[in-house]
Design a protein around this motif. Structure first.
Motif, PDB file in Angstrom:
ATOM      1  N   GLY A 178       0.883  -1.167   0.000  1.00  0.00           N
ATOM      2  CA  GLY A 178       0.000   0.000   0.000  1.00  0.00           C
ATOM      3  C   GLY A 178       0.916   1.209   0.000  1.00  0.00           C
ATOM      4  N   LEU A 179       0.875   1.999  -1.076  1.00  0.00           N
ATOM      5  CA  LEU A 179       1.815   3.111  -1.215  1.00  0.00           C
ATOM      6  C   LEU A 179       1.126   4.445  -1.007  1.00  0.00           C
ATOM      7  CD1 LEU A 179       3.692   2.073  -4.497  1.00  0.00           C
ATOM      8  CD2 LEU A 179       4.363   1.589  -2.117  1.00  0.00           C
ATOM      9  N   MET A 180       1.860   5.384  -0.411  1.00  0.00           N
ATOM     10  CA  MET A 180       1.431   6.787  -0.395  1.00  0.00           C
ATOM     11  C   MET A 180       2.427   7.516  -1.293  1.00  0.00           C
ATOM     12  SD  MET A 180      -0.831   8.858   0.889  1.00  0.00           S
ATOM     13  CE  MET A 180      -1.456   8.683   2.560  1.00  0.00           C
ATOM     14  N   ILE A 181       1.904   8.131  -2.358  1.00  0.00           N
ATOM     15  CA  ILE A 181       2.782   8.755  -3.359  1.00  0.00           C
ATOM     16  C   ILE A 181       2.686  10.266  -3.197  1.00  0.00           C
ATOM     17  CG2 ILE A 181       3.179   8.994  -5.846  1.00  0.00           C
ATOM     18  CD1 ILE A 181       1.566   6.147  -5.876  1.00  0.00           C
ATOM     19  N   ASP A 182       3.827  10.899  -2.911  1.00  0.00           N
ATOM     20  CA  ASP A 182       3.771  12.346  -2.655  1.00  0.00           C
ATOM     21  C   ASP A 182       3.787  13.119  -3.975  1.00  0.00           C
ATOM     22  OD1 ASP A 182       6.376  12.601  -3.543  1.00  0.00           O
ATOM     23  OD2 ASP A 182       7.245  12.885  -1.552  1.00  0.00           O
ATOM     24  N   GLU A 183       3.741  14.452  -3.852  1.00  0.00           N
ATOM     25  CA  GLU A 183       3.645  15.323  -5.033  1.00  0.00           C
ATOM     26  C   GLU A 183       4.775  15.115  -6.028  1.00  0.00           C
ATOM     27  OE1 GLU A 183       3.457  19.212  -3.378  1.00  0.00           O
ATOM     28  OE2 GLU A 183       1.292  19.366  -3.770  1.00  0.00           O
ATOM     29  N   LYS A 184       5.938  14.735  -5.494  1.00  0.00           N
ATOM     30  CA  LYS A 184       7.090  14.555  -6.384  1.00  0.00           C
ATOM     31  C   LYS A 184       7.129  13.159  -7.003  1.00  0.00           C
ATOM     32  CE  LYS A 184      10.192  17.711  -4.020  1.00  0.00           C
ATOM     33  NZ  LYS A 184      10.909  17.695  -2.739  1.00  0.00           N
ATOM     34  N   GLY A 185       6.146  12.340  -6.672  1.00  0.00           N
ATOM     35  CA  GLY A 185       6.130  10.985  -7.222  1.00  0.00           C
ATOM     36  C   GLY A 185       6.984  10.014  -6.434  1.00  0.00           C
ATOM     37  N   HIS A 186       7.280  10.360  -5.177  1.00  0.00           N
ATOM     38  CA  HIS A 186       8.061   9.450  -4.330  1.00  0.00           C
ATOM     39  C   HIS A 186       7.123   8.586  -3.493  1.00  0.00           C
ATOM     40  CE1 HIS A 186      11.885  12.142  -4.386  1.00  0.00           C
ATOM     41  NE2 HIS A 186      11.376  11.939  -5.577  1.00  0.00           N
ATOM     42  N   PRO A 187       7.207   7.259  -3.624  1.00  0.00           N
ATOM     43  CA  PRO A 187       6.314   6.403  -2.844  1.00  0.00           C
ATOM     44  C   PRO A 187       6.871   6.061  -1.467  1.00  0.00           C
ATOM     45  CG  PRO A 187       7.496   5.105  -4.484  1.00  0.00           C
ATOM     46  CD  PRO A 187       8.034   6.500  -4.578  1.00  0.00           C
ATOM     47  N   LYS A 188       5.991   6.047  -0.467  1.00  0.00           N
ATOM     48  CA  LYS A 188       6.345   5.488   0.838  1.00  0.00           C
ATOM     49  C   LYS A 188       5.381   4.353   1.130  1.00  0.00           C
ATOM     50  CE  LYS A 188       8.847   9.052   3.255  1.00  0.00           C
ATOM     51  NZ  LYS A 188       8.779  10.182   4.186  1.00  0.00           N
ATOM     52  N   THR A 189       5.842   3.358   1.865  1.00  0.00           N
ATOM     53  CA  THR A 189       5.022   2.179   2.123  1.00  0.00           C
ATOM     54  C   THR A 189       4.160   2.397   3.358  1.00  0.00           C
ATOM     55  OG1 THR A 189       6.900   0.955   1.292  1.00  0.00           O
ATOM     56  CG2 THR A 189       5.139  -0.332   2.293  1.00  0.00           C
ATOM     57  N   LEU A 190       2.849   2.342   3.185  1.00  0.00           N
ATOM     58  CA  LEU A 190       1.931   2.465   4.321  1.00  0.00           C
ATOM     59  C   LEU A 190       1.809   1.123   5.023  1.00  0.00           C
ATOM     60  CD1 LEU A 190      -1.032   4.458   2.782  1.00  0.00           C
ATOM     61  CD2 LEU A 190       0.646   5.281   4.435  1.00  0.00           C
ATOM     62  N   GLU A 191       1.787   0.071   4.227  1.00  0.00           N
ATOM     63  CA  GLU A 191       1.604  -1.266   4.790  1.00  0.00           C
ATOM     64  C   GLU A 191       1.956  -2.293   3.737  1.00  0.00           C
ATOM     65  OE1 GLU A 191      -2.377  -2.687   5.290  1.00  0.00           O
ATOM     66  OE2 GLU A 191      -3.059  -1.811   3.420  1.00  0.00           O
ATOM     67  N   PHE A 192       2.223  -3.508   4.184  1.00  0.00           N
ATOM     68  CA  PHE A 192       2.303  -4.642   3.280  1.00  0.00           C
ATOM     69  C   PHE A 192       1.119  -5.550   3.572  1.00  0.00           C
ATOM     70  CE2 PHE A 192       7.005  -3.893   3.334  1.00  0.00           C
ATOM     71  CZ  PHE A 192       7.135  -3.661   1.977  1.00  0.00           C
ATOM     72  N   ASN A 193       0.569  -6.126   2.506  1.00  0.00           N
ATOM     73  CA  ASN A 193      -0.370  -7.229   2.682  1.00  0.00           C
ATOM     74  C   ASN A 193       0.252  -8.417   1.968  1.00  0.00           C
ATOM     75  OD1 ASN A 193      -2.414  -5.752   4.047  1.00  0.00           O
ATOM     76  ND2 ASN A 193      -2.967  -4.822   2.099  1.00  0.00           N
ATOM     77  N   CYS A 194       0.051  -9.590   2.519  1.00  0.00           N
ATOM     78  CA  CYS A 194       0.716 -10.763   1.931  1.00  0.00           C
ATOM     79  C   CYS A 194      -0.257 -11.524   1.045  1.00  0.00           C
ATOM     80  CB  CYS A 194       1.288 -11.625   3.031  1.00  0.00           C
ATOM     81  SG  CYS A 194       0.047 -12.127   4.197  1.00  0.00           S
ATOM     82  N   ARG A 195      -1.111 -10.796   0.363  1.00  0.00           N
ATOM     83  CA  ARG A 195      -2.215 -11.374  -0.415  1.00  0.00           C
ATOM     84  C   ARG A 195      -2.657 -10.330  -1.420  1.00  0.00           C
ATOM     85  NH1 ARG A 195      -5.810  -7.979   1.378  1.00  0.00           N
ATOM     86  NH2 ARG A 195      -5.395  -7.039   3.384  1.00  0.00           N
ATOM     87  N   MET A 196      -3.593 -10.693  -2.268  1.00  0.00           N
ATOM     88  CA  MET A 196      -4.202  -9.714  -3.168  1.00  0.00           C
ATOM     89  C   MET A 196      -5.098  -8.791  -2.340  1.00  0.00           C
ATOM     90  SD  MET A 196      -3.687 -10.145  -6.555  1.00  0.00           S
ATOM     91  CE  MET A 196      -5.112  -9.518  -7.384  1.00  0.00           C
ATOM     92  N   GLY A 197      -5.421  -7.647  -2.895  1.00  0.00           N
ATOM     93  CA  GLY A 197      -6.352  -6.745  -2.218  1.00  0.00           C
ATOM     94  C   GLY A 197      -7.785  -7.157  -2.506  1.00  0.00           C
ATOM     95  N   ASP A 198      -8.662  -6.800  -1.605  1.00  0.00           N
ATOM     96  CA  ASP A 198     -10.084  -6.959  -1.826  1.00  0.00           C
ATOM     97  C   ASP A 198     -10.703  -5.603  -1.503  1.00  0.00           C
ATOM     98  OD1 ASP A 198     -12.744  -7.620  -1.907  1.00  0.00           O
ATOM     99  OD2 ASP A 198     -12.514  -9.489  -0.785  1.00  0.00           O
ATOM    100  N   PRO A 199     -11.235  -4.865  -2.441  1.00  0.00           N
ATOM    101  CA  PRO A 199     -11.744  -5.264  -3.760  1.00  0.00           C
ATOM    102  C   PRO A 199     -10.797  -5.095  -4.957  1.00  0.00           C
ATOM    103  CG  PRO A 199     -12.488  -3.051  -3.283  1.00  0.00           C
ATOM    104  CD  PRO A 199     -11.649  -3.472  -2.116  1.00  0.00           C
ATOM    105  N   GLU A 200      -9.504  -4.786  -4.789  1.00  0.00           N
ATOM    106  CA  GLU A 200      -8.661  -4.558  -5.970  1.00  0.00           C
ATOM    107  C   GLU A 200      -8.638  -5.756  -6.923  1.00  0.00           C
ATOM    108  OE1 GLU A 200      -7.904  -3.861  -2.823  1.00  0.00           O
ATOM    109  OE2 GLU A 200      -6.387  -2.297  -2.646  1.00  0.00           O
ATOM    110  N   THR A 201      -8.684  -6.968  -6.353  1.00  0.00           N
ATOM    111  CA  THR A 201      -8.625  -8.172  -7.183  1.00  0.00           C
ATOM    112  C   THR A 201      -9.723  -8.194  -8.247  1.00  0.00           C
ATOM    113  OG1 THR A 201      -7.860  -9.353  -5.252  1.00  0.00           O
ATOM    114  CG2 THR A 201      -8.636 -10.707  -7.080  1.00  0.00           C
ATOM    115  N   GLN A 202     -10.899  -7.712  -7.888  1.00  0.00           N
ATOM    116  CA  GLN A 202     -12.037  -7.832  -8.798  1.00  0.00           C
ATOM    117  C   GLN A 202     -11.765  -7.074 -10.108  1.00  0.00           C
ATOM    118  OE1 GLN A 202     -11.962  -7.872  -5.513  1.00  0.00           O
ATOM    119  NE2 GLN A 202     -13.952  -8.159  -4.543  1.00  0.00           N
ATOM    120  N   PRO A 203     -11.425  -5.769 -10.072  1.00  0.00           N
ATOM    121  CA  PRO A 203     -11.074  -5.113 -11.345  1.00  0.00           C
ATOM    122  C   PRO A 203      -9.801  -5.678 -11.981  1.00  0.00           C
ATOM    123  CG  PRO A 203     -10.958  -3.547  -9.493  1.00  0.00           C
ATOM    124  CD  PRO A 203     -11.610  -4.785  -8.984  1.00  0.00           C
ATOM    125  N   ILE A 204      -8.813  -6.048 -11.166  1.00  0.00           N
ATOM    126  CA  ILE A 204      -7.559  -6.559 -11.751  1.00  0.00           C
ATOM    127  C   ILE A 204      -7.826  -7.852 -12.522  1.00  0.00           C
ATOM    128  CG2 ILE A 204      -5.289  -7.539 -11.202  1.00  0.00           C
ATOM    129  CD1 ILE A 204      -5.029  -5.465  -8.971  1.00  0.00           C
TER     130      ILE A 204
END
Ligand code: AMP
Ligand code: GLY
Length: 431
Positions: free
Chosen positions: A280-306
C-alpha cells in the motif's frame, strides 16, 4: 487440473472465476466459497476452513494447485501445511506472512532494509503511548499490531481522537484484533504510532516466486466508508485499475525502492517470500512512494477489477509462480479500465446487518460481473451474510464510462439497508 481457492470473499470469487476460464482446468473448488461461487456452475464449494482438514481433503481430492485468498489462513500456516505434504500452493509461509500480520514486524523490517515508510514507534504501555502522541502532535496515525480486517487503523486529526484510539486499542481491545505474541510468547495488545503522510494512495501488487517478481496491473482502493473519503476506514469500498497516479516513473521507483528491497530483504533474513505481495503506497507530489503497509495477499476489492483486466491464463501464471519461473513471464492486460463498486450491508464496518434477500442480480457477463462477498445461497435465494456483500465490477473504455455502467447495474440490485459510495474512481476522473 483440479484447483482449489482458499477463502470466501469477493477476491476469491474473482480469482476462482478467472481460474475457471483456463483451458487447463478440470474443476475449481472454493473453500468455503459464498453465495456467488455457489451460483456459478463452474465452481464447487467445499465447506472446510480448518487448515489441516483442508490439506487432508485436498490430498484426497488430488488438487494440483491451491491459491490462497485471505490473510487469516496464511497467518495460520496453510502454506507450511500444504508444502510439508508436497503440495503445490501459492502464498507466503506463516513466517513471511508476518509482513502483514504484524505491523511491528513489518515496520522493523522496512527500517532494517531501508524501505521508505513513515517514521514510527511501537508501544504496549498506554502511558508511554499517550506521552509519545503529546510529543509528536497531530495529525498522527495509530495502528493496532495484529490482523483487524482493515479496521485497526485510526488516522487521528485531533489529539483526543489519538488518545482515544490508544485507549480502545491497548486497554479495551474493542476491535477484535488478533494480537501477536511478543518475544516471550505472551499476546499483549501492541500499537504502532506513526507519522501522518500526505499524498495519493495506490495499491501496488506483485507476484513473487521467492526470487523473481512480476507486477500486476496497478489499482486504487477507496478505504473510507463514505463519499469524498469521509467516515471510518473499511476493508475497501471500491477499486479501479489502472491507477493513473502510478506513472511509469512511479512504477519504476516502487519496484526499485520498495518491492525489490523487500524480496531481497526477506531472502536475506532467511524467510524467502512467495505469493502475492501488496504494497500500500502513499505517493507524494514529487512521485516518491512510501510504504503504508504490506499485505501478503491480493487486495479486496482490488482483485475484482484486476482479474477482469487480466488476459493471460491465470493457471499458467500460478504454475510459473510456484516453480520459480516468473523471471521470463509477461502478463497481458486488457487496455480498458475496470472499476468495482462495493455494495455493503447496513451497519458495516462496525456491526453489519445480515440475512436480507438480495434481488435483481444480473447474469454474469465478461465485461460486467457482480462478484459476491458476504452472501450465502439458501433455498434458491441469495442472502446477505457479511459486511461487504457484493462488488459490481465492469470493464469500459474510460473510468467515467466504467463508473456509469457500474452504478447502473448497482441501481438494479436490492437488499434491505444496502449502502455504497457514489464516487468510486473520482480521483481518475478529470471534470
Ligand atoms: P493500513 O492498513 O496501514 O494501510 O492503513 C489503512 C489506511 O489508513 C491507509 O490506506 C491510509 O488511508 C491510512 N493510513 C495509514 N497509515 C497512514 C499514514 N502514515 N499517513 C496517512 N494515512 C495513513
Ligand atoms: N483493499 C485493501 C486490502 O485488501 O487490504
Amino acid at each position: 487440473m483440479k484447483v482449489l481457492v482458499v477463502g470466501g470473499g469477493g477476491r476469491e470469487h474473482a480469482l476462482a472465476w478467472k481460474l475457471s476460464q483456463s483451458k487447463r482446468i478440470q474443476k475449481v473448488y472454493v473453500a468455503p466459497g459464498n453465495g456467488g461461487t455457489a451460483r456459478d456452475p463452474n465452481l464447487f464449494d467445499v465447506p472446510i476452513t480448518d487448515v489441516k482438514a483442508l490439506r487432508e481433503w485436498a490430498q484426497q481430492e488430488k488438487i494440483e494447485l491451491t491459491v490462497v485468498g485471505p490473510e487469516a489462513p496464511l497467518a495460520a500456516g496453510v502454506v507450511d501445511e500444504f508444502r510439508a505434504h508436497g503440495m503445490r500452493i501459492f502464498g507466503p509461509t506463516k513466517a513471511a506472512a508476518q509482513l502483514e500480520s504484524s505491523k511491528a514486524f513489518s515496520k522493523a523490517f522496512m527500517h532494517r532494509h531501508g524501505i521508505p515508510t513513515a517514521i514510527y514507534e511501537t508501544f504496549t504501555d498506554p502511558a508511554l503511548a499517550h506521552a509519545y502522541i503529546d510529543k509528536m502532535g497531530v495529525p498522527i496515525v495509530v495502528k493496532a499490531d495484529g490482523l483487524a480486517a482493515g479496521k485497526g487503523v485510526v488516522v487521528a486529526m485531533t489529539a483526543p481522537e489519538a488518545h482515544e484510539a490508544i485507549d480502545f486499542m491497548l486497554l479495551e481491545n474493542s476491535l477484535g484484533v488478533v494480537h501477536n505474541a511478543g518475544a516471550d510468547g505472551a499476546t499483549v495488545p501492541r500499537v504502532v504510532i506513526e507519522e501522518f503522510l500526505l499524498g495519493e494512495e495506490a495499491s501496488f501488487i506483485v507476484l513473487c516466486d521467492g526470487k523473481n517478481v512480476v507486477a500486476l496491473a496497478t489499482s486504487q482502493d477507496h478505504k473510507r466508508l463514505l463519499d469524498h473519503d469521509q467516515g471510518p476506514n473499511t476493508g475497501g469500498m471500491g477499486a479501479y485499475s489502472p491507477a493513473p497516479v502510478v506513472t511509469a516513473q512511479v512504477h519504476a521507483r516502487a519496484m526499485r525502492e520498495v518491492i525489490m528491497p523487500t524480496i531481497k530483504g526477506m531472502e536475506k533474513d532467511g524467510i524467502p517470500y512467495t505469493g502475492f505481495l501488496y504494497a500500500g503506497l502513499m505517493i507524494d507530489e514529487k512521485g516518491h512512494p512510501k510504504t503504508l503497509e504490506f499485505n501478503c495477499r491480493m487486495g479486496d476489492p482490488e482483485t475484482q477489477p484486476i482479474m477482469m483486466r487480466l488476459k493471460s491464463d491465470l493457471v499458467e501464471v500460478m504454475l510459473a509462480a510456484t516453480s520459480e519461473k516468473l523471471a521470463a513471464f509477461e502478463l497481458e492486460w486488457d487496455r480498458r479500465t475496470a472499476l468495482g463498486v462495493v455494495m455493503a450491508a447496513a451497519g458495516y464496518p462496525m456491526n453489519p446487518r445480515k440475512g436480507d434477500v438480495i434481488t435483481g442480480l444480473p447474469k454474469d457477463d465478461q465485461d460486467a460481473m457482480v462478484f459476491h462477498a458476504g452472501t450465502t445461497a439458501k433455498d434458491g435465494q441469495t442472502l446477505s451474510s457479511g459486511g461487504r456483500v457484493l462488488c459490481v465490477t465492469v470493464l469500459a473504455d474510460s473510468v467515467k464510462q466504467a463508473q456509469q455502467k457500474a452504478y447502473e447495474i448497482a441501481k438494479g440490485i436490492h437488499f434491505e439497508g444496502q449502502q455504497y459510495r457514489r464516487d468510486i474512481g473520482f480521483r481518475a476522473i478529470k471534470s
